[in-house]
Design an enzyme around this catalytic site. Structure first.
Site, PDB file in Angstrom:
ATOM      1  CD  GLU A  11      -0.084  -1.559   3.116  1.00  0.00           C
ATOM      2  OE1 GLU A  11       0.216  -2.495   2.024  1.00  0.00           O
ATOM      3  OE2 GLU A  11      -0.074  -1.832   4.058  1.00  0.00           O
ATOM      4  CB  THR A  69      10.362 -13.223   8.948  1.00  0.00           C
ATOM      5  OG1 THR A  69      11.610 -13.688   8.199  1.00  0.00           O
ATOM      6  CG2 THR A  69      10.309 -14.786   9.843  1.00  0.00           C
ATOM      7  CD  GLU A 107      12.937 -12.924  -1.125  1.00  0.00           C
ATOM      8  OE1 GLU A 107      13.080 -12.371   0.270  1.00  0.00           O
ATOM      9  OE2 GLU A 107      13.248 -12.190  -2.102  1.00  0.00           O
ATOM     10  CB  CYS A 137      15.363  -9.324   2.083  1.00  0.00           C
ATOM     11  SG  CYS A 137      14.945  -9.637   0.368  1.00  0.00           S
TER      12      CYS A 137
HETATM   13  P1  ADP Z   1       7.275  -4.828   5.442  1.00  0.00           P
HETATM   14  O1  ADP Z   1       7.528  -5.076   6.967  1.00  0.00           O
HETATM   15  O2  ADP Z   1       8.461  -4.922   4.746  1.00  0.00           O
HETATM   16  O3  ADP Z   1       6.289  -3.678   4.951  1.00  0.00           O
HETATM   17  P2  ADP Z   1       5.090  -6.731   5.121  1.00  0.00           P
HETATM   18  O4  ADP Z   1       5.499  -8.386   5.469  1.00  0.00           O
HETATM   19  O5  ADP Z   1       4.223  -5.993   6.221  1.00  0.00           O
HETATM   20  O6  ADP Z   1       6.275  -6.132   5.083  1.00  0.00           O
HETATM   21  O7  ADP Z   1       4.454  -6.399   3.725  1.00  0.00           O
HETATM   22  C1  ADP Z   1       4.835  -7.008   2.485  1.00  0.00           C
HETATM   23  C2  ADP Z   1       3.500  -6.988   1.912  1.00  0.00           C
HETATM   24  O8  ADP Z   1       2.638  -7.995   2.666  1.00  0.00           O
HETATM   25  C3  ADP Z   1       2.723  -5.902   1.613  1.00  0.00           C
HETATM   26  O9  ADP Z   1       2.146  -5.938   0.430  1.00  0.00           O
HETATM   27  C4  ADP Z   1       1.730  -5.990   2.678  1.00  0.00           C
HETATM   28  O10 ADP Z   1       0.387  -5.198   2.331  1.00  0.00           O
HETATM   29  C5  ADP Z   1       1.244  -7.290   2.639  1.00  0.00           C
HETATM   30  N1  ADP Z   1       0.817  -7.783   4.128  1.00  0.00           N
HETATM   31  C6  ADP Z   1       1.052  -7.185   5.157  1.00  0.00           C
HETATM   32  N2  ADP Z   1       0.271  -8.062   6.233  1.00  0.00           N
HETATM   33  C7  ADP Z   1      -0.508  -9.021   5.495  1.00  0.00           C
HETATM   34  C8  ADP Z   1      -1.454  -9.938   5.888  1.00  0.00           C
HETATM   35  N3  ADP Z   1      -1.728 -10.152   6.819  1.00  0.00           N
HETATM   36  N4  ADP Z   1      -2.026 -10.629   4.801  1.00  0.00           N
HETATM   37  C9  ADP Z   1      -1.722 -10.312   3.382  1.00  0.00           C
HETATM   38  N5  ADP Z   1      -0.798  -9.336   3.069  1.00  0.00           N
HETATM   39  C10 ADP Z   1      -0.391  -8.751   3.924  1.00  0.00           C
END
Ligand code: ADP
Length: 476
Positions: free
Chosen positions: A178, A230, A250, A284
């Site tokens: 987003e 993770t 990943e 990463c």
């Molecule tokens: P970061 O910490 O690098 O922002 P995230 O793992 O939070 O990484 O986000 C990576 C992607 O996963 C983004 O597109 C985010 O919107 C999406 N995302 C985060 N939480 C969820 C969830 N519970 N279900 C599906 N997608 C998610």
């Protein structure tokens, strides 16, 4: 507000149509906090519609030659629109324009590569008659796939998933981060020109939970490929349990960068620069723990400091910028917390290059630390910022032990002039990717992915194609 010929509509794309909503989310430029766009905050219902249309699309498979043509056309369109795509990436993500251009080229490379891989999908007959029967192995498309991507490489992380999904004949629901959805919208504007039948390629943008929930609940979605933290990966593994959905994950890394006593020290310092500072250290695969043999530590640190001193921090749109802003204030907070924790634990700050920008963005000055302790937060978790934390070891055994002392296993790097020794050490490193005398990360032609808590599944290479297939064995 952003203006671009590739952003005619700021919208998602469902069943072959642009799709907006009443509620919206803001996308801001991390270099100055300016509002770039209000994007639709799409909901479960719209995600559901996207999945249904994808499911219907898959009832009429697309011939392999047509899929190859799509891949080649996307490669060509990305290259033809490199400058404008790079500008959009820099505006929403913050990285310097030269890196954004490289990202477009890298992303195009995945479409180009997978266009040459479709022969791997041909059915294979077992060579010997087994019990007088004929056996054929098919690689069928996995089904509707959900592609969830992060903000650090808004185009490349999507290309790694979208190209093999299209190659194998899977219909797609793509959910970009987003924070950086505009690059995907621009990509869909280009893709629309290919007249791909409705439902094959859907773009759903908005907050992650409603969209993620719809993807996991719908039985037609058979595979979810995710790149991100993770922590989120762990949540997705739980979500996948009820329908035994396949995942390719990943996740985070904590890359060690080993410089042995017999390394070319200048080369090791030089190779560290792009590896560590690409995307302001928010990758990463970048070195997160720099482990150097005690006998060369001073020489190596001096070579690194000399190079870091020359780095220019600023708005990614400015030509002289080497390091752009971090993605947001929260990211700056995390890096500061790690640096303060390391210093509290006894580390010395050798250089905190002053910021060369007066802009209000989320910047962090490139920093070099020595004497970082193994138990520091910085060595335990990914810092995701422009910091070089250096620590020392006295033997190969200690170097290997320190490198593997993490639950993560994505990338590792090793510098030594002795190639037999390099092979021996590499065999002991519990990482999916090992660079020997290079800080090079993944490439379209090579499978890439993690072990341990860095996830499972591979992207790139033939392995990255087969990830999107189900193997079906037919015997007659
Ligand atoms: P970061 O910490 O690098 O922002 P995230 O793992 O939070 O990484 O986000 C990576 C992607 O996963 C983004 O597109 C985010 O919107 C999406 N995302 C985060 N939480 C969820 C969830 N519970 N279900 C599906 N997608 C998610």
């Amino acid at each position: 507000m952003i203006e671009s010929p590739l952003l005619n509509s700021i919208a998602g794309y469902v069943a072959g149509r642009w799709c907006t909503t009443k509620s919206s989310l803001e996308v801001r430029n991390p270099a100055n906090g300016n509002l770039l766009a209000n994007i639709p905050d799409m909901n479960q219902e719209q995600t559901h519609q996207a999945i249904e249309s994808a499911s219907r699309a898959m009832e009429r498979p697309i011939p392999v030659d047509e899929r190859r043509r799509w891949l080649t056309a996307i490669d060509e369109m990305l290259m033809a629109n490199k400058e404008e795509l790079a500008r959009i990436i820099t505006l929403e993500q913050g990285k310097p324009l030269k890196e954004s251009r490289a990202e477009v080229e890298y992303a195009a490379g995945f479409f180009r590569f997978f266009a040459t891989q479709l022969q791997h999908l041909e059915p294979r007959a077992l060579p010997e008659p087994i019990r007088n029967l004929r056996w054929t192995i098919y690689h069928r498309p996995a089904g509707v796939v959900g592609l969830i991507t992060p903000w650090n490489f808004p185009l490349a992380m999507l290309a790694k998933k979208l190209a093999p999904a299209m190659a194998t004949g899977c219909a797609v629901i793509s959910k970009p981060a987003e924070l950086t959805p505009l690059t995907s919208i621009a990509l869909w504007y280009l893709i629309e020109k290919l007249n791909i039948p409705p439902g094959w390629l859907n773009l759903v943008i908005g907050r992650p939970l409603p969209i993620g929930d719809a993807l996991f609940k719908h039985p037609a979605v058979r595979l979810i490929s995710f790149t991100g933290s993770t922590e989120t990966g762990r949540a997705l593994i739980s979500n996948s349990a009820s329908q035994i959905k396949r995942l390719a994950l990943e996740l985070g890394g904590n890359a060690p960068y080993l410089v042995m006593e017999d390394a070319d020290v200048t080369h090791a310092a030089e190779a560290l620069m792009p590896n560590k500072f690409r995307c302001a250290g928010q990758t990463c695969v970048c070195a997160n723990r720099i482990l150097v043999h005690r006998s060369i530590e001073r020489q190596f640190t001096a070579a690194v400091v000399e190079r870091v001193r020359r780095l220019h921090t600023g708005d990614g749109l400015e030509a002289q910028t080497d390091i752009g802003p971090l993605i947001n204030a929260k990211a700056v907070e995390k890096v500061s917390r790690h640096v303060n924790d390391a210093i509290k634990g006894g580390a010395t700050s050798i250089l905190a290059n002053p910021l060369q920008t007066s802009s209000k963005g989320s910047f962090y000055s490139p920093t070099v630390l020595t004497g970082v302790k193994e138990n520091s937060a910085m060595f335990q978790e990914e810092t995701f910022g422009p910091v070089v934390p250096i620590s020392t070891f006295d033997s190969s055994e200690e170097a290997i032990r320190m490198a593997n002392a993490t639950p993560y296993g994505l990338a590792a790097y090793l510098f030594t002039k002795n190639s037999d020794r390099a092979d021996q050490i590499a065999a002991h490193l519990q990482f999916g990717h090992v660079g020997i005398n290079t800080g090079m990360g993944p490439a379209p032609e090579a499978p890439f992915g993690g072990v341990k808590q860095s996830g499972f599944g591979r992207e790139g290479g033939t392995e990255g194609l087969l990830e999107y297939c189900e193997v079906q064995t037919v015997v007659r």
